[in-house]
Design an enzyme around this catalytic site. Structure first.
Site, PDB file in Angstrom:
ATOM      1  N   GLN A  64      -8.070  14.750 -25.022  1.00  0.00           N
ATOM      2  CA  GLN A  64      -7.611  13.488 -25.608  1.00  0.00           C
ATOM      3  C   GLN A  64      -6.618  12.765 -24.698  1.00  0.00           C
ATOM      4  OE1 GLN A  64      -5.606  14.049 -29.341  1.00  0.00           O
ATOM      5  NE2 GLN A  64      -5.148  11.883 -29.615  1.00  0.00           N
ATOM      6  N   ARG A  97      -6.229  18.372 -27.441  1.00  0.00           N
ATOM      7  CA  ARG A  97      -5.156  17.505 -26.954  1.00  0.00           C
ATOM      8  C   ARG A  97      -5.249  17.232 -25.456  1.00  0.00           C
ATOM      9  NH1 ARG A  97      -3.612  15.117 -31.542  1.00  0.00           N
ATOM     10  NH2 ARG A  97      -2.844  16.614 -33.094  1.00  0.00           N
ATOM     11  N   GLU A 105      -5.245  18.980 -37.432  1.00  0.00           N
ATOM     12  CA  GLU A 105      -4.558  17.856 -38.063  1.00  0.00           C
ATOM     13  C   GLU A 105      -4.810  17.928 -39.566  1.00  0.00           C
ATOM     14  OE1 GLU A 105      -4.133  14.511 -34.563  1.00  0.00           O
ATOM     15  OE2 GLU A 105      -5.537  14.116 -36.200  1.00  0.00           O
ATOM     16  N   GLU A 151       3.112  18.947 -32.900  1.00  0.00           N
ATOM     17  CA  GLU A 151       4.444  18.619 -33.420  1.00  0.00           C
ATOM     18  C   GLU A 151       5.248  19.888 -33.696  1.00  0.00           C
ATOM     19  OE1 GLU A 151       4.292  15.220 -36.479  1.00  0.00           O
ATOM     20  OE2 GLU A 151       2.233  15.994 -36.388  1.00  0.00           O
ATOM     21  N   GLU A 204      -5.060  16.489 -43.016  1.00  0.00           N
ATOM     22  CA  GLU A 204      -5.304  15.125 -43.479  1.00  0.00           C
ATOM     23  C   GLU A 204      -5.937  15.112 -44.869  1.00  0.00           C
ATOM     24  OE1 GLU A 204      -7.086  12.451 -40.708  1.00  0.00           O
ATOM     25  OE2 GLU A 204      -6.408  13.560 -38.937  1.00  0.00           O
ATOM     26  N   ASP A 258     -10.888   7.347 -38.807  1.00  0.00           N
ATOM     27  CA  ASP A 258      -9.654   8.090 -39.026  1.00  0.00           C
ATOM     28  C   ASP A 258      -8.470   7.202 -38.687  1.00  0.00           C
ATOM     29  OD1 ASP A 258      -8.086  10.231 -39.714  1.00  0.00           O
ATOM     30  OD2 ASP A 258      -8.293  11.271 -37.815  1.00  0.00           O
ATOM     31  N   ASP A 266      -8.921  17.238 -38.925  1.00  0.00           N
ATOM     32  CA  ASP A 266      -9.437  16.493 -37.773  1.00  0.00           C
ATOM     33  C   ASP A 266      -9.081  17.278 -36.507  1.00  0.00           C
ATOM     34  OD1 ASP A 266     -10.589  14.353 -36.358  1.00  0.00           O
ATOM     35  OD2 ASP A 266      -8.624  13.456 -36.032  1.00  0.00           O
ATOM     36  N   HIS A 269       4.584  11.311 -38.193  1.00  0.00           N
ATOM     37  CA  HIS A 269       3.677  11.831 -37.168  1.00  0.00           C
ATOM     38  C   HIS A 269       3.645  10.898 -35.959  1.00  0.00           C
ATOM     39  CE1 HIS A 269       0.178  13.660 -35.308  1.00  0.00           C
ATOM     40  NE2 HIS A 269      -0.472  12.509 -35.367  1.00  0.00           N
ATOM     41  N   THR A 319     -15.058  17.724 -37.408  1.00  0.00           N
ATOM     42  CA  THR A 319     -14.108  17.350 -38.451  1.00  0.00           C
ATOM     43  C   THR A 319     -14.516  18.100 -39.710  1.00  0.00           C
ATOM     44  OG1 THR A 319     -13.801  15.128 -37.529  1.00  0.00           O
ATOM     45  CG2 THR A 319     -13.147  15.466 -39.827  1.00  0.00           C
ATOM     46  N   LYS A 369     -11.837  14.256 -30.032  1.00  0.00           N
ATOM     47  CA  LYS A 369     -11.840  14.287 -31.496  1.00  0.00           C
ATOM     48  C   LYS A 369     -13.241  14.484 -32.089  1.00  0.00           C
ATOM     49  CE  LYS A 369      -7.503  12.856 -32.532  1.00  0.00           C
ATOM     50  NZ  LYS A 369      -6.621  13.454 -33.532  1.00  0.00           N
TER      51      LYS A 369
END
Length: 405
Positions: free
Chosen positions: A228, A225, A187, A346, A189, A114, A221, A121, A245, A241
């Site tokens: 992570q 957080r 996420e 975000e 993607e 990834d 994905d 971003h 997925t 992560k």
């Protein structure tokens, strides 16, 4: 433009110009997996329609390994079968309503990587996490930053996503604790599926992208957080992560997206020679993120800084080989305007500005029972829409940890 004799409702994702590939089992034969092509509200059984054994398989891998000439010949045959009225009588027996079939993961995933290819971003996260420092790492505009995930946790749309558990730290001065993630995120993607492998020790040039990549999928994905943020220094994402997925069940052929190709934004400083593009491989894709049925964002893929061809070239620049079924993803797609970010971290400014949903509830991060849906479409120069389908996931509660004996 040709039209299909198969009914295609207005606004359908799956027109004759698209013809995405998937793996399905017809109604009443739950394990009889085979390769099909979506058209309107139907899926065409390619093994029956074309009589080729390669399509009686539980994945697209054998077909994808055939390479661009095989892909082009098959696409031409399928287009003719679905557009010529004289073919209707023979082909109709091999059409199945999509609503009646089971869909599975369309590829046997070999490796999964990834990237982090959206400047918007990357800068958004940099401002959140490094408010007193540069928003981009020093290397970001020189190479597509990425990480390796786990191929075994790539799942097809509709598969529940179990809330992961792991170490997290709830405050900068707190000791770490172990438990379910409290900051589960999405996420938005795009994923790219490799068909043709490459030799170990031989880099793949930017210009050879279309000789290796078969098509694209929508991809989520999922990201814990809190896990992570505690683990990622110094080696980057790992358990935050690798738990899941999700990808869409239909792979849109790269050739179907020719009309959506655009140049990437101006890259300054200019990329080094091994990443310099002589032809554009940006894509004008319009994506949409829904949370519990409410649209919360519309990320624009056309604004991605690094192209998929540059990602592939960088991924193999050290001589790493490609394998049929490799999957690599773009990283979160985010734009510069409000409502165009592809992640909750975000959209909510790391949870400090929660989203308000129509039912009156608010979200900083995902709760158990929440459903996330990502959709998307390509936009061609003539304005024609080419849908990418959808990828859906519902958050399931964490599995209770087994106490030590």
């Amino acid at each position: 433009m040709k039209a299909s004799w198969v009914p295609v409702p207005p606004g359908s994702d799956f027109t004759l110009a698209n013809l995405p590939y998937g793996v399905f089992a017809p109604a009443g034969t739950p394990q009889a997996w085979r390769v099909g092509v979506a058209i309107g509200k139907h899926v065409l059984d390619l093994a029956g329609a074309l009589g080729a054994e390669v399509f009686t398989a539980p994945s697209l891998n054998a077909f994808m390994a055939g390479g661009p000439s095989v892909w082009a010949d098959t696409r031409e045959q399928v287009t003719e079968l679905l557009s010529e009225p004289r073919s209707a009588r023979a082909v109709r027996a091999h059409l199945h309503p999509i609503a009646d079939v089971r869909l599975r993961l369309p590829i046997e995933v070999a490796d999964y990587a990834d990237f982090y290819a959206s400047e918007h971003h990357a800068r958004n996260l940099g401002r959140l996490f490094r408010p007193d420092g540069p928003s981009l790492p020093a290397n970001w505009k020189h190479l597509p930053v990425g990480y390796h995930g786990r191929a075994g946790t790539v799942i097809v749309s509709g598969t529940p996503v179990v809330r992961p558990t792991g170490q997290r730290r709830t405050a900068p001065d707190a000791a770490p604790s172990f438990g379910p993630s409290l900051r589960l995120d999405v996420e938005v993607e795009i994923g790219f599926v490799v068909g043709v492998p490459s030799a170990l020790g031989t880099p793949v040039a930017v210009g050879d992208f279309a000789q290796h990549v078969f098509g694209v999928v929508l991809l989520n994905d999922w990201s814990a957080r809190d896990i992570q943020s505690w683990e990622y220094v110094p080696l980057g994402p790992f358990l935050g992560k690798s738990f899941a997925t999700s990808i869409s069940p239909w792979v849109v052929p790269l050739s179907a997206l020719d009309g959506a190709r655009v140049s990437t934004p101006i890259q300054e400083p200019p990329p080094l020679p091994n990443l310099a593009e002589s032809e554009p491989w940006g894509l004008d894709l319009r994506l949409q993120l829904e949370l519990n049925g409410q649209i919360v964002s519309r990320p624009p893929y056309a604004q991605m800084y690094w192209s998929p061809a540059q990602m592939l070239a960088h991924m193999t620049s050290n001589g790493a080989s490609l394998r049929t079924g490799d999957l690599f993803a773009s990283g979160t797609v985010s734009g510069p305007d409000p409502g165009t970010s592809g992640s909750l971290i975000e959209l909510t400014r790391a949870g400090t500005e929660p989203l308000t949903l129509p039912d009156g509830t608010s979200r900083s991060y995902l709760l158990d029972g929440d459903t996330v849906r990502i959709t998307g479409a390509a936009c061609s120069p003539d304005g024609a829409r080419l849908g990418l389908g959808e990828v859906i996931g519902r958050i399931a509660p964490p599995i209770a940890s087994v106490p030590p004996k």
